[in-house]
Design an enzyme around this catalytic site. Structure first.
Site, PDB file in Angstrom:
ATOM      1  CB  SER A   1      -0.779   6.158   7.726  1.00 46.02           C
ATOM      2  OG  SER A   1      -1.184   4.868   8.133  1.00 46.02           O
TER       3      SER A   1
ATOM      4  N   GLY B   1       5.289   8.381   1.722  1.00 44.46           N
ATOM      5  CA  GLY B   1       6.230   8.135   2.821  1.00 44.46           C
ATOM      6  C   GLY B   1       7.206   7.031   2.443  1.00 44.46           C
ATOM      7  CG  HIS B   2       5.733   3.052   1.874  1.00 43.10           C
ATOM      8  ND1 HIS B   2       4.368   3.116   1.720  1.00 43.10           N
ATOM      9  CD2 HIS B   2       5.944   2.343   3.003  1.00 43.10           C
ATOM     10  CE1 HIS B   2       3.777   2.465   2.706  1.00 43.10           C
ATOM     11  NE2 HIS B   2       4.706   1.988   3.508  1.00 43.10           N
TER      12      HIS B   2
ATOM     13  CB  ALA C   1      -0.969  -0.017   1.181  1.00 40.49           C
TER      14      ALA C   1
HETATM   15  P1  AMP Z   1       4.601   0.055   6.622  1.00 41.51           P
HETATM   16  O1  AMP Z   1       4.367  -0.341   5.204  1.00 41.51           O
HETATM   17  O2  AMP Z   1       3.482   0.840   7.226  1.00 41.51           O
HETATM   18  O3  AMP Z   1       5.095  -1.082   7.481  1.00 41.51           O
HETATM   19  O4  AMP Z   1       5.812   1.098   6.569  1.00 41.51           O
HETATM   20  C1  AMP Z   1       7.017   0.768   5.963  1.00 41.51           C
HETATM   21  C2  AMP Z   1       8.029   1.826   6.301  1.00 41.51           C
HETATM   22  O5  AMP Z   1       7.567   3.099   5.829  1.00 41.51           O
HETATM   23  C3  AMP Z   1       8.267   1.975   7.803  1.00 41.51           C
HETATM   24  O6  AMP Z   1       9.649   2.155   8.035  1.00 41.51           O
HETATM   25  C4  AMP Z   1       7.464   3.204   8.139  1.00 41.51           C
HETATM   26  O7  AMP Z   1       7.946   3.890   9.273  1.00 41.51           O
HETATM   27  C5  AMP Z   1       7.653   4.035   6.894  1.00 41.51           C
HETATM   28  N1  AMP Z   1       6.597   5.047   6.760  1.00 41.51           N
HETATM   29  C6  AMP Z   1       5.261   4.852   6.825  1.00 41.51           C
HETATM   30  N2  AMP Z   1       4.612   6.037   6.715  1.00 41.51           N
HETATM   31  C7  AMP Z   1       5.564   6.990   6.601  1.00 41.51           C
HETATM   32  C8  AMP Z   1       5.531   8.422   6.478  1.00 41.51           C
HETATM   33  N3  AMP Z   1       4.388   9.111   6.456  1.00 41.51           N
HETATM   34  N4  AMP Z   1       6.717   9.078   6.381  1.00 41.51           N
HETATM   35  C9  AMP Z   1       7.885   8.393   6.417  1.00 41.51           C
HETATM   36  N5  AMP Z   1       7.985   7.064   6.537  1.00 41.51           N
HETATM   37  C10 AMP Z   1       6.841   6.364   6.628  1.00 41.51           C
END
Ligand code: AMP
Length: 291
Positions: A186, A36-37, A32
């Site tokens: 997010s 941020g990613h 998803a």
């Molecule tokens: P996730 O897919 O939610 O497990 O996130 C994967 C990576 O992306 C993790 O290291 C999160 O901290 C980072 N991440 C998620 N949302 C953000 C954001 N808004 N800004 C920066 N990094 C993010």
């Protein structure tokens, strides 16, 4: 860009021929993929030649009443973003590939930091996170791995794991990417309708109010953030925690670098956010001392 599904194939790719001195950067995600990613991927690309992005929704880090089955999955769009961002390898394993024998018998015990903040309502979450991250480190053997400060407690625990278990990986923390409104990006924002999205802004507004009061000291930071939350709780936000800590998630210092962290439920969606701030002592030492 290569899409790799198997652990053996991934190992062969990262151990295979590369240009001399080329390093490997890893960006673990649950898919998803959003801005941020993408910022994490750009950071990894700026530091290393071969960037691996993993996409795996890790059941081990979800509690029994959490959103594993409805977690957003946008795989084709994720691949498009990765290709656009110059990713060399997307590693998207099946559940069996990651946990061939079912739930693993050996897991990472994340220690006391895993039981505060997020850990109070998600006591097994960080065991799941650290276990899958350790597996990815074992498979990819990256020179560096990039994680977002959005999940600040996760970042602190991964750094701790790397130190305590002597893992040879440089861990980089990347800044939180936000919408222009202030809402932290997010994957779970896709659960929110328009009204809930407006309510969700309370989190970043509270953090902002807190950081504006940083010069005045910790008590004032919390008071300013709570004032924003109090005005909004009646509209349907349930705050789980608002805490001011040191950078290592221990007690906040009287003055200096600190972190303000928040979790709240908007409808049935649990959101987290945090911000860095620099605490001052503008109220003077006598008032600070009386707290
Ligand atoms: P996730 O897919 O939610 O497990 O996130 C994967 C990576 O992306 C993790 O290291 C999160 O901290 C980072 N991440 C998620 N949302 C953000 C954001 N808004 N800004 C920066 N990094 C993010």
């Amino acid at each position: 860009m290569e899409l790799i599904r198997g652990a053996a194939e991934l190992r062969a790719r990262v151990n295979g021929p590369r240009s001399v001195g080329a390093g490997v950067g890893l960006v673990p995600t649950m898919g998803a993929i959003h801005g941020g990613h993408a910022s994490l991927i750009r950071r990894a690309r700026s530091e290393q030649d071969l960037v691996v992005v993993s996409i795996f929704v890790n059941p081990l880090q979800f509690g029994p009443d959490e959103d594993l089955s409805r977690y957003p999955r946008t795989f084709d769009a994720d691949l498009d973003v990765c290709a656009r961002e110059g990713v060399a390898v997307v590693f998207a394993p099946s559940l069996d590939e990651v946990y061939p024998g079912g739930e693993p018998q050996v897991t990472i015990e994340p220690g006391p930091i895993s039981q505060i903040l997020e850990g109070k309502s998600r006591p097994t979450h960080f065991r799941g996170v650290l276990t899958v991250v350790a597996k990815l480190f074992g498979l990819v053997a990256p020179d560096l791995a990039v994680f977002g400060e959005k999940d600040y407690q996760q970042l602190v625990l991964i750094r701790q794991m790397v130190v305590d278990l002597c893992m040879d990986v440089e861990v980089i923390g990347a800044e939180i990417v936000r919408e222009p409104s202030g809402l932290a990006l997010s994957s779970r924002n896709s659960y929110l309708d328009d009204e809930q999205k407006t309510l969700a802004l309370t989190l970043s507004r509270a953090l902002h109010a807190g950081s504006q009061a940083a010069e005045l000291g910790g008590e004032q930071v919390l008071a300013a953030a709570r004032a924003v939350l109090a005005a909004d709780t009646a509209r349907g936000n349930a705050v789980d925690y608002l805490e001011l800590t040191g950078l290592d998630l221990g007690p906040a210092p009287e003055a200096g670098e600190a972190r303000l962290l928040i979790a709240a439920r908007v409808g049935s969606t649990r959101l987290i956010d945090n911000t860095a701030l620099s605490l001052g002592t503008a109220l003077g030492t006598s008032e600070q001392g009386s707290n």
